[in-house]
Design an enzyme around this catalytic site. Structure first.
Site, PDB file in Angstrom:
ATOM      1  NE  ARG A  92     -10.506  85.464  59.663  1.00 32.02           N
ATOM      2  CZ  ARG A  92     -10.224  86.875  59.642  1.00 32.02           C
ATOM      3  NH1 ARG A  92     -11.051  87.726  60.076  1.00 32.02           N
ATOM      4  NH2 ARG A  92      -9.407  87.096  58.670  1.00 32.02           N
ATOM      5  NE  ARG A 118     -12.026  93.479  63.723  1.00 30.12           N
ATOM      6  CZ  ARG A 118     -11.213  93.907  62.623  1.00 30.12           C
ATOM      7  NH1 ARG A 118     -10.995  95.123  62.798  1.00 30.12           N
ATOM      8  NH2 ARG A 118     -11.378  93.369  61.393  1.00 30.12           N
ATOM      9  NE  ARG A 162      -8.537  94.156  69.370  1.00 30.29           N
ATOM     10  CZ  ARG A 162      -8.455  94.924  68.496  1.00 30.29           C
ATOM     11  NH1 ARG A 162      -8.129  94.424  67.163  1.00 30.29           N
ATOM     12  NH2 ARG A 162      -9.136  96.165  68.468  1.00 30.29           N
ATOM     13  CG  ASP A 213      -4.398  85.946  61.380  1.00 27.90           C
ATOM     14  OD1 ASP A 213      -5.394  86.240  61.453  1.00 27.90           O
ATOM     15  OD2 ASP A 213      -3.519  85.937  60.364  1.00 27.90           O
ATOM     16  CE1 TYR A 225      -3.129  89.259  54.062  1.00 25.96           C
ATOM     17  CE2 TYR A 225      -3.616  86.816  53.395  1.00 25.96           C
ATOM     18  CZ  TYR A 225      -3.876  87.862  53.659  1.00 25.96           C
ATOM     19  OH  TYR A 225      -5.393  88.176  53.853  1.00 25.96           O
TER      20      TYR A 225
HETATM   21  O1  CP3 Z   1     -12.418  81.602  63.096  1.00 21.50           O
HETATM   22  C1  CP3 Z   1     -11.974  81.801  64.166  1.00 21.50           C
HETATM   23  O2  CP3 Z   1     -12.746  82.264  64.926  1.00 21.50           O
HETATM   24  C2  CP3 Z   1     -10.591  81.671  64.496  1.00 21.50           C
HETATM   25  C3  CP3 Z   1      -9.815  82.863  64.136  1.00 21.50           C
HETATM   26  C4  CP3 Z   1      -9.268  83.313  63.103  1.00 21.50           C
HETATM   27  C5  CP3 Z   1      -8.595  84.456  62.702  1.00 21.50           C
HETATM   28  N1  CP3 Z   1      -8.200  84.656  61.483  1.00 21.50           N
HETATM   29  C6  CP3 Z   1      -8.790  85.510  63.783  1.00 21.50           C
HETATM   30  C7  CP3 Z   1      -8.677  87.143  63.375  1.00 21.50           C
HETATM   31  C8  CP3 Z   1      -9.076  82.508  61.840  1.00 21.50           C
HETATM   32  C9  CP3 Z   1      -9.289  81.145  61.404  1.00 21.50           C
HETATM   33  C10 CP3 Z   1      -8.332  83.434  60.919  1.00 21.50           C
HETATM   34  C11 CP3 Z   1      -7.837  83.091  59.550  1.00 21.50           C
HETATM   35  C12 CP3 Z   1      -7.342  83.966  58.532  1.00 21.50           C
HETATM   36  N2  CP3 Z   1      -6.326  85.035  58.969  1.00 21.50           N
HETATM   37  C13 CP3 Z   1      -7.560  84.206  57.211  1.00 21.50           C
HETATM   38  C14 CP3 Z   1      -8.176  83.087  56.563  1.00 21.50           C
HETATM   39  C15 CP3 Z   1      -9.604  83.271  56.760  1.00 21.50           C
HETATM   40  C16 CP3 Z   1     -10.207  83.961  55.670  1.00 21.50           C
HETATM   41  O3  CP3 Z   1     -10.913  85.028  56.127  1.00 21.50           O
HETATM   42  O4  CP3 Z   1     -10.221  83.932  54.395  1.00 21.50           O
HETATM   43  C17 CP3 Z   1      -6.962  85.268  56.695  1.00 21.50           C
HETATM   44  C18 CP3 Z   1      -6.772  85.792  55.301  1.00 21.50           C
HETATM   45  C19 CP3 Z   1      -6.139  85.973  57.734  1.00 21.50           C
HETATM   46  C20 CP3 Z   1      -5.515  87.079  57.660  1.00 21.50           C
HETATM   47  C21 CP3 Z   1      -6.027  88.268  58.731  1.00 21.50           C
HETATM   48  N3  CP3 Z   1      -5.806  88.269  59.815  1.00 21.50           N
HETATM   49  C22 CP3 Z   1      -6.608  89.463  58.270  1.00 21.50           C
HETATM   50  C23 CP3 Z   1      -7.173  89.777  56.785  1.00 21.50           C
HETATM   51  C24 CP3 Z   1      -7.223  90.139  59.354  1.00 21.50           C
HETATM   52  C25 CP3 Z   1      -7.607  91.248  59.158  1.00 21.50           C
HETATM   53  C26 CP3 Z   1      -9.160  91.141  59.240  1.00 21.50           C
HETATM   54  C27 CP3 Z   1      -9.990  92.354  59.489  1.00 21.50           C
HETATM   55  O5  CP3 Z   1     -10.912  92.032  59.892  1.00 21.50           O
HETATM   56  O6  CP3 Z   1      -9.543  93.393  59.807  1.00 21.50           O
HETATM   57  C28 CP3 Z   1      -6.599  89.344  60.472  1.00 21.50           C
HETATM   58  C29 CP3 Z   1      -6.552  89.724  61.962  1.00 21.50           C
HETATM   59  C30 CP3 Z   1      -7.685  88.831  62.741  1.00 21.50           C
HETATM   60  N4  CP3 Z   1      -7.419  87.594  62.533  1.00 21.50           N
HETATM   61  C31 CP3 Z   1      -8.855  89.307  63.529  1.00 21.50           C
HETATM   62  C32 CP3 Z   1      -9.242  88.123  64.047  1.00 21.50           C
HETATM   63  C33 CP3 Z   1     -10.415  88.109  64.888  1.00 21.50           C
HETATM   64  C34 CP3 Z   1      -9.157  90.824  63.303  1.00 21.50           C
HETATM   65  C35 CP3 Z   1      -8.048  91.350  64.679  1.00 21.50           C
HETATM   66  C36 CP3 Z   1      -8.681  92.241  65.658  1.00 21.50           C
HETATM   67  O7  CP3 Z   1      -8.973  92.001  66.726  1.00 21.50           O
HETATM   68  O8  CP3 Z   1      -8.576  93.537  65.195  1.00 21.50           O
END
Ligand code: CP3
Length: 378
Positions: A40, A44, A53, A90, A167
């Site tokens: 990640r 943010r 974003r 994602d 999910y």
């Molecule tokens: O690593 C990176 O920089 C690449 C981008 C990436 C994102 N999500 C961007 C993202 C990757 C590899 C993921 C994977 C992901 N997404 C996982 C597996 C990794 C882990 O953490 O176990 C999971 C479970 C998700 C599902 C998901 N997507 C969640 C739970 C959320 C909300 C998370 C939060 O912090 O609120 C997302 C959204 C998301 N995916 C964001 C980002 C940067 C935040 C969205 C925003 O900008 O508000």
């Protein structure tokens, strides 16, 4: 027109790789210093991410916008001396393309309008043509790979079938997996049907990412650790193993990292796969992980009567360490690397956090982590 019609085998047109430390460590070749990246790493905690974003409007629009998805992938590379990049996207793009209606509720994380609860829901899931419904992901991969211009390798990624299924069945994130586990124990054949559909989609999705330009792959089994140990084998590991085996047939030289959060106890199980490396969360000492893997490799070599692929490890700093002072971060990084190299072999290891960097981390502290890894003398 789909992505595959417009781009023919783009791999050959990309610039040669300048920093191959990560790929070398995964192959157990000598490295000058430890490769490091952060799960990640685009997100943010970076003010520039929030600005991009905001321009895109919302998260999924950002993922679909090739230029902006490229921009946010590159942002952490401009700030930090990272040894890998990871596609900005994602794991929930697959269920979204399957028609479940992904949306983000402010402060509540991802949600699905149409969760999978019964046979009719399951039967509605289409067989994905990833180059059609997920073509925006492939365009982002090719664009990022072009813009990086060989500076560091680019990871593609997917969620594991089990993690995606949680999910899709719960309709969002969950703490207790009530509906998913209800199916697991109440109607396991139903869950297997869903996992099978997902495994096929994940194989095609990762295959397409490699063709579009991904140089390494990571499978996020983020919620594998929620399973019981027998259930982990049947409902998570079996599918991950099949996915990796198929990817190795299609792309033998592309390394695959398998990350099961909470999977430290099951490294011997995961050793029985063709993954090149296993990701560790922060609960597992790295020296112990490497011992377990060496012992498993010996046992499996005897069992299969042929030498097994050696598994590197990745991880495993607690992401909350970045809330500590620079001194604390440096001390924890040193302890982590001492543990990683306690066996005397100064390769086969990739430094990372034990899970994604949090939105509350200070970018300056992330820089302390990355620099401390590189400053450690092998
Ligand atoms: O690593 C990176 O920089 C690449 C981008 C990436 C994102 N999500 C961007 C993202 C990757 C590899 C993921 C994977 C992901 N997404 C996982 C597996 C990794 C882990 O953490 O176990 C999971 C479970 C998700 C599902 C998901 N997507 C969640 C739970 C959320 C909300 C998370 C939060 O912090 O609120 C997302 C959204 C998301 N995916 C964001 C980002 C940067 C935040 C969205 C925003 O900008 O508000």
């Amino acid at each position: 027109m789909s992505f595959s019609d417009t781009v023919n085998s783009p791999q050959q047109n990309f610039a040669p790789l300048k920093n191959d430390r990560l790929l070398r460590a995964l192959r157990f070749e000598p490295v000058d210093t430890t490769p490091v990246w952060m799960m990640r790493q685009a997100g943010r905690y970076l003010p520039e991410y929030k600005a991009t974003r905001a321009e895109a409007g919302d998260f999924m629009s950002l993922c679909r916008d090739t230029a902006r998805a490229t921009e946010v992938t590159l942002q952490p590379l401009r700030r930090f001396d990272l040894d890998a990049s990871i596609l900005f996207s994602d794991i929930l793009t697959i269920p979204d393309a399957m028609g479940l209606g992904l949306y983000f509720e402010a402060g509540e994380g991802p949600k699905f309008k149409y969760p999978i609860r019964n046979q009719a829901d399951l039967d509605r899931i289409p067989t994905l043509d990833v180059n059609d419904s997920l073509d925006y992901v492939m365009r982002a991969v090719t664009s990022i790979r072009t813009e990086i211009n060989g500076a560091v390798p680019l990871f593609g990624f997917s969620g594991s079938p089990w993690t995606l299924a949680t999910y899709m069945i719960e309709g969002g994130g969950s703490k207790d997996y009530r509906y998913t586990k209800g199916m697991l124990y109440g109607n396991p054949q139903f869950l297997h049907q869903l996992l099978d559909k997902l495994a096929i989609a994940v194989i095609d999705y990762l295959d397409a990412q490699v063709i579009a330009g991904a140089q390494a792959l990571q499978i996020f089994d983020s919620w594998g650790g929620a399973l019981g140990h027998r259930q982990f084998i049947e409902f998570s590991h079996a599918y991950n193993k099949r996915i990796v085996a198929e990817l190795k047939v299609r792309h033998p030289t592309i390394p695959v990292i398998l990350f099961t959060k909470g999977g430290g106890l099951w490294l011997d199980i995961q050793a029985d796969s063709e993954a090149d490396a296993l990701g560790l969360d922060w609960t597992m000492p790295i020296d112990r992980a490497r011992q377990v893997l060496r012992a498993s490799e010996r046992q499996l070599s005897e069992h299969y009567q042929q030498p097994q692929r050696r598994k590197a490890v990745q991880g495993n700093l607690d992401p909350a360490t970045l809330y500590g002072s620079p001194e604390t971060i440096r001390k924890e990084v040193k302890a982590m690397l001492d543990s990683a190299y306690a066996c005397g072999e100064k390769t086969g290891y990739v430094a990372n956090l034990g899970h994604g960097i949090t939105q509350w981390a200070d970018p300056e502290r992330a820089k302390v982590f990355i620099d401390a890894v590189h400053e450690y003398q092998l």
